[in-house]
Design an enzyme around this catalytic site. Structure first.
Site, PDB file in Angstrom:
ATOM      1  CE1 TYR A   1      -3.261   2.733   0.738  1.00 38.69           C
ATOM      2  CE2 TYR A   1      -2.726   2.956   2.964  1.00 38.69           C
ATOM      3  CZ  TYR A   1      -3.247   3.458   2.171  1.00 38.69           C
ATOM      4  OH  TYR A   1      -4.215   4.467   2.266  1.00 38.69           O
TER       5      TYR A   1
ATOM      6  CG  ASP B   1       6.291  -6.842  -1.906  1.00 33.14           C
ATOM      7  OD1 ASP B   1       5.815  -7.689  -1.730  1.00 33.14           O
ATOM      8  OD2 ASP B   1       6.065  -5.913  -1.637  1.00 33.14           O
TER       9      ASP B   1
ATOM     10  CG  ASN C   1      -0.612  -8.105   3.161  1.00 35.30           C
ATOM     11  OD1 ASN C   1      -1.515  -8.829   2.767  1.00 35.30           O
ATOM     12  ND2 ASN C   1      -0.413  -6.967   3.664  1.00 35.30           N
TER      13      ASN C   1
ATOM     14  CG  PHE D   1       7.740   0.796   2.394  1.00 30.80           C
ATOM     15  CD1 PHE D   1       7.027   1.748   2.929  1.00 30.80           C
ATOM     16  CD2 PHE D   1       8.405   1.122   1.252  1.00 30.80           C
ATOM     17  CE1 PHE D   1       7.230   3.124   2.432  1.00 30.80           C
ATOM     18  CE2 PHE D   1       8.656   2.266   0.594  1.00 30.80           C
ATOM     19  CZ  PHE D   1       7.816   3.316   1.346  1.00 30.80           C
TER      20      PHE D   1
ATOM     21  CG  ASN E   1       8.396 -10.808   7.415  1.00 30.28           C
ATOM     22  OD1 ASN E   1       9.358 -11.192   6.749  1.00 30.28           O
ATOM     23  ND2 ASN E   1       7.499  -9.969   6.880  1.00 30.28           N
TER      24      ASN E   1
ATOM     25  CB  SER F   1       3.958   2.379  13.571  1.00 30.97           C
ATOM     26  OG  SER F   1       2.666   2.441  14.032  1.00 30.97           O
TER      27      SER F   1
ATOM     28  CE1 TYR G   1       3.601  -3.363  12.435  1.00 28.33           C
ATOM     29  CE2 TYR G   1       2.528  -1.799  13.982  1.00 28.33           C
ATOM     30  CZ  TYR G   1       3.188  -2.209  12.487  1.00 28.33           C
ATOM     31  OH  TYR G   1       3.020  -1.152  11.864  1.00 28.33           O
TER      32      TYR G   1
ATOM     33  CE  LYS H   1       6.468  -1.530  11.709  1.00 26.68           C
ATOM     34  NZ  LYS H   1       7.256  -1.489  10.102  1.00 26.68           N
TER      35      LYS H   1
ATOM     36  CG  ASP I   1      -8.832   0.484  19.632  1.00 26.77           C
ATOM     37  OD1 ASP I   1      -7.666   0.080  19.132  1.00 26.77           O
ATOM     38  OD2 ASP I   1      -9.926   0.613  19.089  1.00 26.77           O
TER      39      ASP I   1
ATOM     40  CE1 TYR J   1      -2.892   5.626  18.666  1.00 28.22           C
ATOM     41  CE2 TYR J   1      -1.904   7.150  16.751  1.00 28.22           C
ATOM     42  CZ  TYR J   1      -2.275   5.808  17.108  1.00 28.22           C
ATOM     43  OH  TYR J   1      -2.307   4.630  16.348  1.00 28.22           O
TER      44      TYR J   1
HETATM   45  P1  NAD Z   1       1.578  -3.677   3.158  1.00 26.82           P
HETATM   46  O1  NAD Z   1       1.173  -5.044   3.787  1.00 26.82           O
HETATM   47  O2  NAD Z   1       0.507  -3.283   2.015  1.00 26.82           O
HETATM   48  O3  NAD Z   1       3.136  -3.774   2.520  1.00 26.82           O
HETATM   49  C1  NAD Z   1       4.153  -4.472   2.909  1.00 26.82           C
HETATM   50  C2  NAD Z   1       4.721  -5.160   1.673  1.00 26.82           C
HETATM   51  O4  NAD Z   1       5.713  -5.956   2.094  1.00 26.82           O
HETATM   52  C3  NAD Z   1       3.736  -6.226   0.989  1.00 26.82           C
HETATM   53  O5  NAD Z   1       3.891  -5.878  -0.484  1.00 26.82           O
HETATM   54  C4  NAD Z   1       4.284  -7.487   1.309  1.00 26.82           C
HETATM   55  O6  NAD Z   1       4.113  -8.304   0.151  1.00 26.82           O
HETATM   56  C5  NAD Z   1       5.891  -7.280   1.523  1.00 26.82           C
HETATM   57  N1  NAD Z   1       6.670  -8.104   2.340  1.00 26.82           N
HETATM   58  C6  NAD Z   1       6.219  -8.533   3.723  1.00 26.82           C
HETATM   59  N2  NAD Z   1       7.443  -9.360   4.171  1.00 26.82           N
HETATM   60  C7  NAD Z   1       8.157  -9.375   3.095  1.00 26.82           C
HETATM   61  C8  NAD Z   1       9.486  -9.933   3.012  1.00 26.82           C
HETATM   62  N3  NAD Z   1       9.972 -10.954   4.070  1.00 26.82           N
HETATM   63  N4  NAD Z   1      10.207  -9.848   1.947  1.00 26.82           N
HETATM   64  C9  NAD Z   1       9.596  -9.147   1.056  1.00 26.82           C
HETATM   65  N5  NAD Z   1       8.343  -8.553   1.000  1.00 26.82           N
HETATM   66  C10 NAD Z   1       7.747  -8.652   2.036  1.00 26.82           C
HETATM   67  O7  NAD Z   1       1.674  -2.626   4.272  1.00 26.82           O
HETATM   68  P2  NAD Z   1       1.890  -0.969   4.134  1.00 26.82           P
HETATM   69  O8  NAD Z   1       0.595  -0.559   4.609  1.00 26.82           O
HETATM   70  O9  NAD Z   1       2.173  -0.617   2.944  1.00 26.82           O
HETATM   71  O10 NAD Z   1       2.774  -0.752   5.304  1.00 26.82           O
HETATM   72  C11 NAD Z   1       4.390  -0.543   4.853  1.00 26.82           C
HETATM   73  C12 NAD Z   1       5.187  -0.333   6.125  1.00 26.82           C
HETATM   74  O11 NAD Z   1       4.779   0.721   6.877  1.00 26.82           O
HETATM   75  C13 NAD Z   1       4.979  -1.749   7.226  1.00 26.82           C
HETATM   76  O12 NAD Z   1       6.378  -2.082   7.799  1.00 26.82           O
HETATM   77  C14 NAD Z   1       4.233  -1.339   8.187  1.00 26.82           C
HETATM   78  O13 NAD Z   1       4.314  -1.899   9.411  1.00 26.82           O
HETATM   79  C15 NAD Z   1       4.287   0.389   8.362  1.00 26.82           C
HETATM   80  N6  NAD Z   1       3.189   0.882   8.906  1.00 26.82           N
HETATM   81  C16 NAD Z   1       2.148   0.958   8.214  1.00 26.82           C
HETATM   82  C17 NAD Z   1       0.778   1.619   8.554  1.00 26.82           C
HETATM   83  C18 NAD Z   1      -0.440   1.502   7.951  1.00 26.82           C
HETATM   84  O14 NAD Z   1      -1.234   1.765   8.731  1.00 26.82           O
HETATM   85  N7  NAD Z   1      -0.461   0.880   6.740  1.00 26.82           N
HETATM   86  C19 NAD Z   1       1.336   2.462   9.682  1.00 26.82           C
HETATM   87  C20 NAD Z   1       2.107   2.258  10.307  1.00 26.82           C
HETATM   88  C21 NAD Z   1       3.544   1.761   9.756  1.00 26.82           C
HETATM   89  N1  UDP Z   2     -12.611   1.220  14.437  1.00 25.63           N
HETATM   90  C1  UDP Z   2     -13.910   1.270  14.451  1.00 25.63           C
HETATM   91  N2  UDP Z   2     -14.489   0.109  14.026  1.00 25.63           N
HETATM   92  C2  UDP Z   2     -13.669  -0.751  13.006  1.00 25.63           C
HETATM   93  C3  UDP Z   2     -12.486  -0.108  12.825  1.00 25.63           C
HETATM   94  C4  UDP Z   2     -11.812   0.532  13.681  1.00 25.63           C
HETATM   95  O1  UDP Z   2     -14.627   1.853  15.433  1.00 25.63           O
HETATM   96  O2  UDP Z   2     -14.331  -1.479  12.407  1.00 25.63           O
HETATM   97  C5  UDP Z   2     -12.145   2.497  15.156  1.00 25.63           C
HETATM   98  C6  UDP Z   2     -11.068   2.007  16.169  1.00 25.63           C
HETATM   99  O3  UDP Z   2     -11.445   1.748  17.563  1.00 25.63           O
HETATM  100  C7  UDP Z   2     -10.267   3.598  16.356  1.00 25.63           C
HETATM  101  C8  UDP Z   2     -10.250   4.076  15.006  1.00 25.63           C
HETATM  102  O4  UDP Z   2     -11.430   3.555  14.315  1.00 25.63           O
HETATM  103  O5  UDP Z   2     -10.886   4.383  17.103  1.00 25.63           O
HETATM  104  C9  UDP Z   2      -9.156   3.718  14.005  1.00 25.63           C
HETATM  105  O6  UDP Z   2      -8.820   2.438  13.966  1.00 25.63           O
HETATM  106  P1  UDP Z   2      -7.747   1.724  12.936  1.00 25.63           P
HETATM  107  O7  UDP Z   2      -7.717   0.369  13.275  1.00 25.63           O
HETATM  108  O8  UDP Z   2      -8.052   2.177  11.503  1.00 25.63           O
HETATM  109  O9  UDP Z   2      -6.599   2.382  13.391  1.00 25.63           O
HETATM  110  P2  UDP Z   2      -5.678   2.227  14.715  1.00 25.63           P
HETATM  111  O10 UDP Z   2      -6.728   1.902  16.069  1.00 25.63           O
HETATM  112  O11 UDP Z   2      -4.427   1.331  14.600  1.00 25.63           O
HETATM  113  O12 UDP Z   2      -4.766   3.716  14.997  1.00 25.63           O
END
Ligand code: NAD
Ligand code: UDP
Length: 371
Positions: free
Chosen positions: A17, A37, A41, A86, A105, A130, A154, A158, A300, A304
């Site tokens: 993503y 990649d 996922n 990522f 991982n 994160s 998780y 991080k 939860d 924040y």
């Molecule tokens: P995502 O799952 O969409 O993307 C992660 C990608 O990594 C996927 O394409 C998956 O196939 C690949 N991958 C996983 N393990 C692998 C491995 N061992 N080797 C090669 N490829 C691998 O996730 P995202 O939402 O794009 O998040 C990217 C990063 O940002 C992650 O590290 C996640 O923890 C961090 N992050 C995401 C969020 C969020 O809300 N999306 C928030 C904070 C931090």
């Molecule tokens: N949330 C909700 N219903 C859902 C998913 C999330 O009410 O089906 C709420 C959750 O309790 C939080 C906010 O939406 O207050 C954001 O949740 P999310 O999982 O997207 O992010 P995070 O909690 O990891 O920050």
């Protein structure tokens, strides 16, 4: 006129993503991103979408970041000057069920990448951290100085990764490290070609809301309406994924321009409640989002949001999109891709790799997409 050489930037997890949106932003900024990649996922159709969006060959090598010699080979082949890490697993609930898989991982993946970078003399890295490392903050907004108190496996992965990077920097100041603590990335590219594609029932609010809007799910379960927030529902700092992608470009630019390492929050600095998101989504889609109040979700926090002044002063970065923009683009993506990348365009993986995997003869920087 000679063609300007575009510095190569490795994107581990670049098909996911956030990685895919960052790919586009890096191309627009004059870099040559290279995706690594394993598609654990993500879906290879994203590569075709990236080709469409950027009008260029998409460099992608399929493989696991845990395979250090493979990663070193990718870094060498594409002469990468920096990497953005990522790749990793990101579901908080799953990390509680399967902690070993997450530590292996997420922490193992970073160690492997750093070892590969060391052997190839590439010492500039941006890490996807994160806001979850802060745990339940005593106050808001959250600055980078707040204590870290991770609560889930998780979040621990991080923080462990951040600590590994800090030790490395101390041991060898030639490392340039940018740690980005994301708040809540949502939205999609305005084209509707790339976006978030969760498998199964979405854990996160925005993809759940979009699926309710499109009729895939009947109603949203709002997790708790008795929090000490203005409307009783949880408050988060939602950030458009294209702003987040721009934050990565700013981080790479800053690390390459001056050798200073940093840890910064990336958010908008504004909190929106669950009901605020529902209302914004209704405005964007013109549809009613049925919801019911349920109990709080375990783990939860009430609210924040980020203090984003450091990202502004250090990187010259600030978010440009508001919650209405985020909902509009999420809705557009969902409408154009009701099943995400699955079933899209009827493209089979073989056809798709045929389309994209044509290395140009005698071009050492191009390698086949291994899909
Ligand atoms: P995502 O799952 O969409 O993307 C992660 C990608 O990594 C996927 O394409 C998956 O196939 C690949 N991958 C996983 N393990 C692998 C491995 N061992 N080797 C090669 N490829 C691998 O996730 P995202 O939402 O794009 O998040 C990217 C990063 O940002 C992650 O590290 C996640 O923890 C961090 N992050 C995401 C969020 C969020 O809300 N999306 C928030 C904070 C931090
Ligand atoms: N949330 C909700 N219903 C859902 C998913 C999330 O009410 O089906 C709420 C959750 O309790 C939080 C906010 O939406 O207050 C954001 O949740 P999310 O999982 O997207 O992010 P995070 O909690 O990891 O920050």
């Amino acid at each position: 006129m000679t063609k300007k050489i575009e510095p190569g930037v490795l994107l581990t997890g670049g098909a996911g993503y956030i990685g895919s949106h960052t790919f586009v932003a890096l191309v627009e900024a004059g870099y040559q991103p290279v995706i690594l990649d394993d598609f654990s996922n993500s879906h290879p159709v994203v590569l075709q979408r990236l080709q469409q969006l950027t009008d260029r060959d998409v460099l992608c090598e399929r493989g696991n970041v845990l395979d250090t010699s493979f990663v070193a080979g990718v870094l060498r082949r594409h002469r990468c000057v920096a990497a953005i890490h990522f790749a990793g697993f990101k579901a908080v609930g799953e990390s509680v069920q399967r902690p070993l898989m997450y530590y292996s991982n997420n922490v193992g993946g970073l160690l492997s990448l750093l070892q590969a970078m060391e052997t190839t003399d590439c010492r500039t890295v941006v890490f996807s951290s994160s806001a979850t490392v802060y745990g339940d903050p005593a106050t808001v907004p959250i600055t980078e100085q707040f204590p870290c108190a991770p609560e889930s496996p998780y979040a621990h992965t991080k923080l462990m990764c951040e600590n590994i990077l800090a030790s490395l920097r101390t041991s060898d100041p030639s490392w340039r490290v940018g740690v980005l603590r994301y708040f809540n990335p949502v939205g999609a590219h305005p084209s509707g070609l790339i976006g978030e594609d969760p498998s199964g029932i979405p854990n996160n609010l925005m993809p759940y809301v979009t699926q309710v809007a499109v009729g895939k799910r009947s109603s949203l379960n709002v997790f708790g309406n008795d929090y000490p927030t203005p409307d009783g529902t949880g408050v988060r700092d939602y950030l458009h994924v294209t702003d987040l992608a721009a934050g990565h470009v700013a981080a790479v630019d800053a690390l390459l321009a001056n050798a200073q390492s940093f840890t910064v929050n990336l958010g908008t600095g504004e909190g929106t409640s669950v009901l605020g998101v529902v209302r914004a989504f209704e405005r964007a889609s013109g549809r009613t989002i049925p919801f019911e109040f349920g109990p709080r979700r375990a783990g939860d926090v009430a609210q924040y949001f980020a203090d984003v002044s450091l990202a502004d002063s250090l990187l010259g970065w600030r978010a440009t999109c508001n919650i209405d923009d985020m909902c509009r683009d999420s809705w557009h993506w969902q409408q154009r891709n009701p099943d995400g990348y699955r079933n899209s365009s009827g493209i089979s993986l073989n056809q798709q790799s045929g389309d994209l995997a044509q290395p140009k003869p005698n071009d050492p920087l191009l390698s086949p997409i291994g899909i």
